[in-house]
Design a protein around this motif. Structure first.
Motif, PDB file in Angstrom:
ATOM      1  N   HIS A   1     -10.759 -28.179   6.184  1.00 24.33           N
ATOM      2  CA  HIS A   1     -11.250 -27.108   5.314  1.00 24.33           C
ATOM      3  C   HIS A   1     -10.187 -26.043   5.262  1.00 24.33           C
ATOM      4  CE1 HIS A   1     -15.607 -28.208   6.646  1.00 24.33           C
ATOM      5  NE2 HIS A   1     -15.029 -29.142   5.922  1.00 24.33           N
ATOM      6  N   THR A   2      -9.846 -25.618   4.069  1.00 24.99           N
ATOM      7  CA  THR A   2      -8.842 -24.553   3.981  1.00 24.99           C
ATOM      8  C   THR A   2      -9.535 -23.194   3.937  1.00 24.99           C
ATOM      9  OG1 THR A   2      -8.790 -24.597   1.580  1.00 24.99           O
ATOM     10  CG2 THR A   2      -7.252 -26.053   2.731  1.00 24.99           C
ATOM     11  N   GLU A   3      -8.801 -22.204   4.371  1.00 19.70           N
ATOM     12  CA  GLU A   3      -9.283 -20.824   4.215  1.00 19.70           C
ATOM     13  C   GLU A   3      -8.089 -19.915   3.975  1.00 19.70           C
ATOM     14  OE1 GLU A   3     -11.051 -18.921   7.589  1.00 19.70           O
ATOM     15  OE2 GLU A   3      -9.462 -19.553   8.954  1.00 19.70           O
ATOM     16  N   THR A   4      -8.377 -18.754   3.428  1.00 17.62           N
ATOM     17  CA  THR A   4      -7.310 -17.804   3.127  1.00 17.62           C
ATOM     18  C   THR A   4      -7.353 -16.670   4.140  1.00 17.62           C
ATOM     19  OG1 THR A   4      -7.588 -18.326   0.802  1.00 17.62           O
ATOM     20  CG2 THR A   4      -6.327 -16.356   1.304  1.00 17.62           C
ATOM     21  N   ILE A   5      -6.213 -16.412   4.778  1.00 17.46           N
ATOM     22  CA  ILE A   5      -6.171 -15.313   5.741  1.00 17.46           C
ATOM     23  C   ILE A   5      -5.160 -14.261   5.287  1.00 17.46           C
ATOM     24  CG2 ILE A   5      -6.868 -16.730   7.717  1.00 17.46           C
ATOM     25  CD1 ILE A   5      -3.800 -16.622   8.493  1.00 17.46           C
ATOM     26  N   ASP A   6      -5.254 -13.117   5.892  1.00 17.92           N
ATOM     27  CA  ASP A   6      -4.450 -11.979   5.489  1.00 17.92           C
ATOM     28  C   ASP A   6      -3.457 -11.637   6.595  1.00 17.92           C
ATOM     29  OD1 ASP A   6      -3.894 -10.018   3.699  1.00 17.92           O
ATOM     30  OD2 ASP A   6      -5.936  -9.213   3.656  1.00 17.92           O
TER      31      ASP A   6
ATOM     32  N   TYR B   1       0.856  -1.180   0.000  1.00 17.41           N
ATOM     33  CA  TYR B   1       0.000   0.000   0.000  1.00 17.41           C
ATOM     34  C   TYR B   1       0.898   1.237   0.000  1.00 17.41           C
ATOM     35  CZ  TYR B   1      -3.836  -3.111   1.374  1.00 17.41           C
ATOM     36  OH  TYR B   1      -4.774  -4.109   1.411  1.00 17.41           O
ATOM     37  N   ILE B   2       0.719   2.077  -1.012  1.00 19.25           N
ATOM     38  CA  ILE B   2       1.623   3.225  -1.157  1.00 19.25           C
ATOM     39  C   ILE B   2       1.050   4.494  -0.523  1.00 19.25           C
ATOM     40  CG2 ILE B   2       2.826   4.700  -2.829  1.00 19.25           C
ATOM     41  CD1 ILE B   2       2.774   2.287  -4.766  1.00 19.25           C
ATOM     42  N   ASP B   3      -0.217   4.788  -0.844  1.00 23.10           N
ATOM     43  CA  ASP B   3      -0.753   6.081  -0.428  1.00 23.10           C
ATOM     44  C   ASP B   3      -2.252   6.149  -0.724  1.00 23.10           C
ATOM     45  OD1 ASP B   3      -0.691   8.848   0.311  1.00 23.10           O
ATOM     46  OD2 ASP B   3      -0.648   9.385  -1.799  1.00 23.10           O
ATOM     47  N   PRO B   4      -3.121   6.596   0.172  1.00 20.78           N
ATOM     48  CA  PRO B   4      -2.856   7.117   1.520  1.00 20.78           C
ATOM     49  C   PRO B   4      -2.627   6.012   2.555  1.00 20.78           C
ATOM     50  CG  PRO B   4      -5.206   7.306   1.032  1.00 20.78           C
ATOM     51  CD  PRO B   4      -4.540   6.776  -0.204  1.00 20.78           C
ATOM     52  N   LYS B   5      -3.185   4.818   2.354  1.00 23.94           N
ATOM     53  CA  LYS B   5      -2.882   3.734   3.285  1.00 23.94           C
ATOM     54  C   LYS B   5      -1.457   3.288   3.019  1.00 23.94           C
ATOM     55  CE  LYS B   5      -7.085   1.208   4.583  1.00 23.94           C
ATOM     56  NZ  LYS B   5      -7.920   2.389   4.597  1.00 23.94           N
ATOM     57  N   ILE B   6      -0.730   2.985   4.099  1.00 28.12           N
ATOM     58  CA  ILE B   6       0.669   2.599   3.972  1.00 28.12           C
ATOM     59  C   ILE B   6       0.862   1.242   4.632  1.00 28.12           C
ATOM     60  CG2 ILE B   6       3.039   3.148   4.691  1.00 28.12           C
ATOM     61  CD1 ILE B   6       2.305   6.086   4.636  1.00 28.12           C
ATOM     62  N   GLY B   7       1.502   0.310   3.958  1.00 25.92           N
ATOM     63  CA  GLY B   7       1.787  -0.975   4.596  1.00 25.92           C
ATOM     64  C   GLY B   7       1.941  -2.107   3.606  1.00 25.92           C
ATOM     65  N   ILE B   8       1.949  -3.333   4.175  1.00 24.33           N
ATOM     66  CA  ILE B   8       2.106  -4.544   3.364  1.00 24.33           C
ATOM     67  C   ILE B   8       1.127  -5.579   3.890  1.00 24.33           C
ATOM     68  CG2 ILE B   8       3.837  -6.125   2.413  1.00 24.33           C
ATOM     69  CD1 ILE B   8       5.769  -4.870   4.513  1.00 24.33           C
ATOM     70  N   THR B   9       0.532  -6.361   2.999  1.00 21.24           N
ATOM     71  CA  THR B   9      -0.255  -7.511   3.441  1.00 21.24           C
ATOM     72  C   THR B   9       0.116  -8.714   2.586  1.00 21.24           C
ATOM     73  OG1 THR B   9      -2.092  -6.990   1.969  1.00 21.24           O
ATOM     74  CG2 THR B   9      -2.240  -6.126   4.203  1.00 21.24           C
ATOM     75  N   LEU B  10      -0.102  -9.890   3.131  1.00 21.58           N
ATOM     76  CA  LEU B  10       0.172 -11.127   2.395  1.00 21.58           C
ATOM     77  C   LEU B  10      -0.934 -12.122   2.720  1.00 21.58           C
ATOM     78  CD1 LEU B  10       2.085 -13.037   0.761  1.00 21.58           C
ATOM     79  CD2 LEU B  10       3.143 -13.622   2.953  1.00 21.58           C
ATOM     80  N   THR B  11      -1.575 -12.645   1.691  1.00 24.38           N
ATOM     81  CA  THR B  11      -2.596 -13.667   1.950  1.00 24.38           C
ATOM     82  C   THR B  11      -1.935 -15.044   1.939  1.00 24.38           C
ATOM     83  OG1 THR B  11      -3.165 -14.094  -0.361  1.00 24.38           O
ATOM     84  CG2 THR B  11      -4.317 -12.275   0.727  1.00 24.38           C
ATOM     85  N   VAL B  12      -2.332 -15.886   2.892  1.00 21.69           N
ATOM     86  CA  VAL B  12      -1.834 -17.270   2.900  1.00 21.69           C
ATOM     87  C   VAL B  12      -2.995 -18.222   3.118  1.00 21.69           C
ATOM     88  CG1 VAL B  12       0.478 -16.705   3.749  1.00 21.69           C
ATOM     89  CG2 VAL B  12      -1.322 -17.233   5.380  1.00 21.69           C
ATOM     90  N   ASN B  13      -2.831 -19.427   2.607  1.00 21.78           N
ATOM     91  CA  ASN B  13      -3.835 -20.463   2.811  1.00 21.78           C
ATOM     92  C   ASN B  13      -3.534 -21.178   4.115  1.00 21.78           C
ATOM     93  OD1 ASN B  13      -5.224 -20.265   0.194  1.00 21.78           O
ATOM     94  ND2 ASN B  13      -3.234 -20.934  -0.607  1.00 21.78           N
ATOM     95  N   THR B  14      -4.566 -21.423   4.897  1.00 18.72           N
ATOM     96  CA  THR B  14      -4.374 -22.205   6.114  1.00 18.72           C
ATOM     97  C   THR B  14      -5.635 -23.044   6.337  1.00 18.72           C
ATOM     98  OG1 THR B  14      -3.801 -22.107   8.458  1.00 18.72           O
ATOM     99  CG2 THR B  14      -5.193 -20.345   7.617  1.00 18.72           C
ATOM    100  N   LYS B  15      -5.658 -23.729   7.477  1.00 19.45           N
ATOM    101  CA  LYS B  15      -6.827 -24.553   7.783  1.00 19.45           C
ATOM    102  C   LYS B  15      -7.770 -23.719   8.642  1.00 19.45           C
ATOM    103  CE  LYS B  15      -8.256 -28.462  10.493  1.00 19.45           C
ATOM    104  NZ  LYS B  15      -9.275 -27.552  11.049  1.00 19.45           N
ATOM    105  N   ASP B  16      -9.039 -23.807   8.386  1.00 14.80           N
ATOM    106  CA  ASP B  16      -9.973 -23.069   9.235  1.00 14.80           C
ATOM    107  C   ASP B  16     -10.156 -23.816  10.553  1.00 14.80           C
ATOM    108  OD1 ASP B  16     -11.787 -25.081   8.950  1.00 14.80           O
ATOM    109  OD2 ASP B  16     -13.206 -23.947   7.735  1.00 14.80           O
ATOM    110  N   SER B  17     -10.912 -23.246  11.477  1.00 13.51           N
ATOM    111  CA  SER B  17     -10.951 -23.825  12.816  1.00 13.51           C
ATOM    112  C   SER B  17     -12.027 -24.905  12.975  1.00 13.51           C
ATOM    113  CB  SER B  17     -11.162 -22.709  13.846  1.00 13.51           C
ATOM    114  OG  SER B  17     -12.288 -21.957  13.466  1.00 13.51           O
ATOM    115  N   GLU B  18     -12.750 -25.192  11.915  1.00 18.09           N
ATOM    116  CA  GLU B  18     -13.790 -26.235  11.996  1.00 18.09           C
ATOM    117  C   GLU B  18     -13.151 -27.629  12.022  1.00 18.09           C
ATOM    118  OE1 GLU B  18     -17.183 -25.388  12.040  1.00 18.09           O
ATOM    119  OE2 GLU B  18     -16.271 -23.403  12.298  1.00 18.09           O
TER     120      GLU B  18
END
Ligand code: NAD
Length: 490
Positions: free
Chosen positions: A398-403, A377-394
């Protein structure tokens, strides 16, 4: 850090940019000690006749919100001097030289001179040459640095002409071409994120990256800048410079070390390996747009100062293909436009999915794995995010994608040093890492010229996107053809 001594000469000294951005930037460097508090002075220049006192009052207004006290602002402003100066009049430069020599002695600035040309671009070359020819450059062993605002030409030819004029007076390593997108926190972080993290750099290529998307979206329309903007357009105003510069930091190979000469070498190589399109290629790989009406807003052609038949692009999108081993067939999609749904500069890097999805079968509710997406994120929000696949809590698999996210709070984002402050700091220390060198500018124009030429040769089907939308449909089709889609907004 040793504070730098310097004498500034600022052409366009009470212009909009100077008062809004440049003086607050210099003041912050003064407060933080990068600029030597006792050994600096600034000469403001334009045709206006002002007394030093009148000029200093404007400076104090300009820095009012940054100053800790009235005394502090006053002391700072006491280093400012006004000179009425017509840049087209050769004789005026000898008076300037005289004043510069005097102030250099008075403030012991050791021959360090920064010339900042914050004027209409047609004056850039003339000012540089006159400074040189009329001996305003220092010869006392300090540095002479020339700072040039944007735009740098309107095509390759005019840019080359400008550059020839500049380099007849200054060496390339004395010239600082301002691109304020390069002074933004996230842009400056790209090389560290890449070359400081083997986790990222080892997969930074066509084998693992599906596509790269760069979006510089603005919510505002042309506002009161039609006089300039209608002669420029999104391609010249945002793509040729800011967007392609960001592309160069993303696409370049690892420099031997983190010094400007090495970085520039790699940036140039990356930009020169972009496929330059012929007319047919442009048609297939570029999309232009002009905004129509929207909720509470008028079409571009009805904005004040815009001709009712304007063929100007307020939106441009394109696909870049690199002819090199790192990028292979991985496309870089770029876009920028006005009157879009939201204001945000961002980079979305879409990684490929695993070759085999072993979770897709045998689970109760099959959920497809998603490719990882790394977003800057360059401007006005500033930062970095990365989505990864993981297992949900059920129960069950079941896989889910988190940020995973590191987004700065709006409060903190509002406090990061502004681009002009960072860039002024680099000018004082002589660091060209976040400035565009001439071969980069040239390569960027050579890439953009055929697009502009085609667009100038036939009228666009305008307006073709609604104000408040994300641009023309054709820009979605550009990606759909490759089986891709814009990652943002969802
Ligand atoms: P401006 O018109 O407000 O200031 C230019 C100054 O030059 C004026 O003070 C004018 O009096 C002076 N001038 C004009 N002709 C002269 C002459 N013959 N001799 C001496 N002085 C003369 O312009 P600005 O908005 O401050 O922009 C300056 C530069 O910065 C331009 O290159 C512009 O493209 C660039 N820029 C501005 C902004 C912005 O937000 N204002 C943003 C990005 C880039």
């Amino acid at each position: 850090e040793t504070p730098t001594r310097a004498l500034f000469m600022l052409f366009g000294g009470v212009g909009d940019l100077a008062l809004r951005k440049l003086y607050p930037a210099i003041f912050n460097l003064y407060k933080k000690g990068s600029l030597d508090n006792d050994h600096f002075a600034l000469i403001g220049l334009s045709r206006k006749s002002l007394t030093d006192e009148e000029f200093r009052a404007k400076i104090m207004d300009s820095i009012a919100s940054e100053a800790d006290s009235q005394e502090q602002a006053q002391t700072f402003a006491s280093h400012f001097y006004w000179k009425s100066h017509d840049v087209t009049n050769k004789d005026h430069y000898s008076d300037l030289k005289e004043l510069a020599d005097q102030l250099e002695q008075k403030y012991e600035t050791e021959g360090n001179r920064v010339f900042y040309v914050s004027m209409a671009p047609r004056f850039f070359g003339m000012v540089a040459q006159s400074l040189h020819d009329q001996d305003v450059l220092s010869t006392n062993g300090g540095f002479n640095r020339l700072v040039i605002e944007k735009p740098f030409g309107r095509d390759y030819e005019s840019a080359k002409e400008l550059n020839d004029a500049l380099t007849s007076a200054f060496h390339e390593n004395q010239i600082y071409r301002i691109d304020h997108y390069l002074g933004k926190e996230t842009t400056e972080a790209i090389p560290v994120l890449r070359f400081g993290n083997p986790l990222l750099e080892s997969v930074w290529n066509h084998e693992y990256i599906k596509d790269v998307q760069i979006t510089l979206a603005e919510k505002l329309g042309v506002e009161d800048r039609a006089g300039y903007y209608d002669t420029a357009g999104a391609l010249r105003d945002m793509i040729q410079n800011h967007t392609l510069q960001i592309v160069s930091y993303l696409a370049m190979d690892q420099p031997n070390s983190f010094v400007d000469t090495e970085i520039r070498r790699e940036k140039v190589k990356a930009l020169q390996s972009m496929e330059v399109y012929d007319a047919e290629g442009v048609k297939q790989n570029f999309v232009r747009g002009q905004y129509g009406s929207g909720p509470d807003s008028v079409p571009y052609r009805e904005e004040p100062g815009v001709p009712s038949d304007s063929n100007n692009d307020t939106y441009a999108a394109g696909k870049i293909v690199f002819n090199n081993h790192r990028w292979g067939d991985t496309p870089f999609y770029i876009r920028s436009g006005k009157k879009l749904a939201d204001k945000q500069g961002r980079i979305d890097i879409e990684f490929k999915k695993p070759l085999v999805d072993i979770f897709a079968k045998g689970t109760k509710q099959p959920q497809e794995l998603q490719g990882n997406v790394l977003s800057f994120y360059i401007d006005p929000k500033i930062g970095i995010t990365l989505t990864v696949n993981t297992k949900d809590s059920e129960q069950g698999m079941h896989t889910e994608t988190i940020d995973l996210g590191y987004l700065q709070s709006d409060q903190r984002a509002a406090k990061v040093p502004l681009p002009y402050e960072r860039l002024f700091h680099d000018i004082l220390t002589g660091d060209g890492t976040y400035f565009a060198s001439w071969p980069e500018v040239a390569a960027a124009w050579k890439f953009v010229d055929p697009v502009q030429k085609l667009w100038d040769s036939e009228p666009g089907d305008f307006p073709n996107y609604e104000s408040g939308s994300m641009g023309p449909k054709a820009a979605d089709e550009l990606l759909a053809r490759d089986g891709n889609q814009w990652y943002w907004p969802d």
